[in-house]
Design a protein around this motif. Structure first.
Motif, short mmCIF file in Angstrom:
data_model
loop_
_atom_site.label_atom_id
_atom_site.label_comp_id
_atom_site.label_asym_id
_atom_site.label_seq_id
_atom_site.Cartn_x
_atom_site.Cartn_y
_atom_site.Cartn_z
N LEU A 146 -8.61 10.40 12.08
CA LEU A 146 -8.46 9.81 10.76
C LEU A 146 -9.15 10.67 9.71
CD1 LEU A 146 -7.49 7.61 8.86
CD2 LEU A 146 -9.49 6.24 9.51
N ALA A 147 -10.30 11.22 10.04
CA ALA A 147 -10.99 12.12 9.11
C ALA A 147 -10.10 13.32 8.77
CB ALA A 147 -12.31 12.58 9.71
N HIS A 148 -9.43 13.87 9.77
CA HIS A 148 -8.52 15.00 9.54
C HIS A 148 -7.35 14.59 8.65
CE1 HIS A 148 -6.47 18.75 10.26
NE2 HIS A 148 -5.43 18.13 10.76
N PRO B 283 -0.05 8.44 6.88
CA PRO B 283 -0.19 9.54 5.92
C PRO B 283 0.31 9.18 4.53
CG PRO B 283 0.62 10.37 8.01
CD PRO B 283 0.68 8.87 8.10
N ALA B 284 1.41 8.43 4.46
CA ALA B 284 1.93 8.02 3.16
C ALA B 284 0.96 7.07 2.46
CB ALA B 284 3.29 7.36 3.32
N ALA B 285 0.32 6.19 3.22
CA ALA B 285 -0.65 5.26 2.64
C ALA B 285 -1.85 6.02 2.09
CB ALA B 285 -1.09 4.25 3.69
N GLN C 231 -6.11 16.13 5.01
CA GLN C 231 -4.73 16.54 4.75
C GLN C 231 -4.14 15.82 3.54
OE1 GLN C 231 -2.85 15.80 8.64
NE2 GLN C 231 -2.71 18.02 8.92
N ALA C 232 -4.62 14.62 3.27
CA ALA C 232 -4.09 13.82 2.15
C ALA C 232 -4.73 14.19 0.82
CB ALA C 232 -4.31 12.33 2.43
N GLY C 233 -5.68 15.12 0.81
CA GLY C 233 -6.27 15.54 -0.45
C GLY C 233 -7.66 15.00 -0.71
N PHE C 234 -8.39 14.70 0.36
CA PHE C 234 -9.76 14.21 0.21
C PHE C 234 -10.73 15.26 0.77
CE2 PHE C 234 -7.30 10.32 0.14
CZ PHE C 234 -7.92 9.58 -0.86
N SER C 235 -11.93 15.27 0.20
CA SER C 235 -12.97 16.17 0.68
C SER C 235 -14.24 15.36 0.95
CB SER C 235 -13.26 17.26 -0.35
OG SER C 235 -13.72 16.68 -1.57
N ASP C 236 -15.27 16.03 1.42
CA ASP C 236 -16.55 15.38 1.71
C ASP C 236 -16.37 14.15 2.60
OD1 ASP C 236 -17.85 17.22 -0.02
OD2 ASP C 236 -17.32 15.98 -1.74
N LEU D 85 0.82 -1.21 0.00
CA LEU D 85 0.00 0.00 0.00
C LEU D 85 0.86 1.27 0.00
CD1 LEU D 85 -2.64 1.56 0.21
CD2 LEU D 85 -2.75 0.98 2.64
N LEU D 86 2.05 1.20 0.54
CA LEU D 86 2.92 2.37 0.58
C LEU D 86 3.62 2.65 -0.75
CD1 LEU D 86 4.52 1.91 4.11
CD2 LEU D 86 2.73 3.53 3.43
N ALA D 87 3.52 1.72 -1.69
CA ALA D 87 4.12 1.90 -3.02
C ALA D 87 3.25 1.16 -4.03
CB ALA D 87 5.56 1.39 -3.04
N LEU D 88 2.07 1.68 -4.28
CA LEU D 88 1.11 0.98 -5.13
C LEU D 88 1.62 0.90 -6.58
CD1 LEU D 88 -2.19 2.58 -3.80
CD2 LEU D 88 -1.41 0.22 -3.45
N PRO D 89 1.56 -0.28 -7.19
CA PRO D 89 2.12 -0.48 -8.53
C PRO D 89 1.13 -0.10 -9.64
CG PRO D 89 1.34 -2.58 -7.69
CD PRO D 89 1.10 -1.56 -6.59
N PHE D 90 0.54 1.10 -9.51
CA PHE D 90 -0.45 1.55 -10.47
C PHE D 90 -0.19 3.01 -10.83
CE2 PHE D 90 -2.60 -1.33 -7.38
CZ PHE D 90 -2.73 -2.43 -8.22
N PRO D 91 -0.59 3.42 -12.03
CA PRO D 91 -0.39 4.83 -12.42
C PRO D 91 -1.35 5.76 -11.72
CG PRO D 91 -1.57 3.63 -14.14
CD PRO D 91 -1.16 2.61 -13.12
#
Length: 219
Positions: free
Chosen positions: A182-184, A113-115, A188-193, A87-93
């Motif tokens: 976790l919601a916070h 946070p990295a995940a 911070q990771a770039g999610f809304s709603d 999960l820390l280095a997902l092999p997808f574009p």
């Protein structure tokens, strides 16, 4: 450790939750997956959440770093794409998926946070995330659930071959952020709603969120 518990993973999930975990997985999928979506189920374990996403109409990739977990997942479905990965280095574009789910997995990631940033990266803008996870209980039932997870579940685990690894569970819950924290982190990771739904007397939380557009460096 996760290779060792793979043979008893499904049985312990049913036992720990009185079978409610399957309903919670269906709720997670219903909240974020639309038929036709490209779906990533990260930390997929033995595949129950990935299978729920496929039944919802998703084109599903299940990813886990435990070969033994994936062995059991492959026995359940030949149509889900099962991938061994981190999960820390997902092999997808970037932007590969329309939706992503994680069921009882992010609690065990050493760099949360990295995940979350990786999950954001592989989701398209507007893509949806659902995280189902044990959380620290609140309210009147808190003493009961602390007894259940701190004492009873590890004891039950010792009765099953390989289940002694479940002694890790109480510590993993104590060090994991509570539901508001976790919601916070998701924001911070770039999610809304970001939305939080509690289950099982507040011992389990479903966080759902939407991936926001990534700003360019010169924006």
């Amino acid at each position: 450790m996760f290779d060792r518990i793979a043979p008893v993973y499904d049985a312990m999930n049913r036992l720990m939750t009185a079978g409610l975990d399957q309903r919670w997985r269906r709720d997670t999928v219903a909240a974020v997956v639309v038929p036709g979506d490209r779906v990533l189920d990260a930390c997929c374990g033995t595949g129950d959440l990935a299978l729920a996403a496929e039944r919802e109409g998703g084109d599903v990739v299940g990813l886990d770093f435990s070969p033994r977990m994936l062995e059991r997942a492959r026995r359940k479905s030949s149509t889900v794409e099962w991938v061994e990965g981190d999960l820390l280095a997902l092999p997808f574009p970037d932007g590969r998926f329309d939706a992503a789910t994680v069921g009882f997995g992010v609690r065990n990631v050493p760099e949360l946070p990295a995940a979350l940033a990786e999950l954001r990266r592989v989701l398209r803008p507007g893509g949806r995330l659902g995280i189902l996870e044990i959380t620290r209980p609140t309210g009147a039932l808190r003493p009961f659930f602390l007894l259940w997870f701190d004492r009873v579940v590890p004891l039950l685990g010792r009765l099953l071959p390989g289940g002694d690894a479940y002694t890790y569970l109480p510590a993993s819950v104590r060090r994991f952020p509570d539901a508001p924290a976790l919601a916070h982190l998701l924001e911070q990771a770039g999610f809304s709603d970001v939305d939080v739904r509690l289950y099982g007397g507040t011992i389990v939380a479903l966080h759902t969120a939407t991936a926001t557009a990534v700003r360019s460096a010169d924006a």
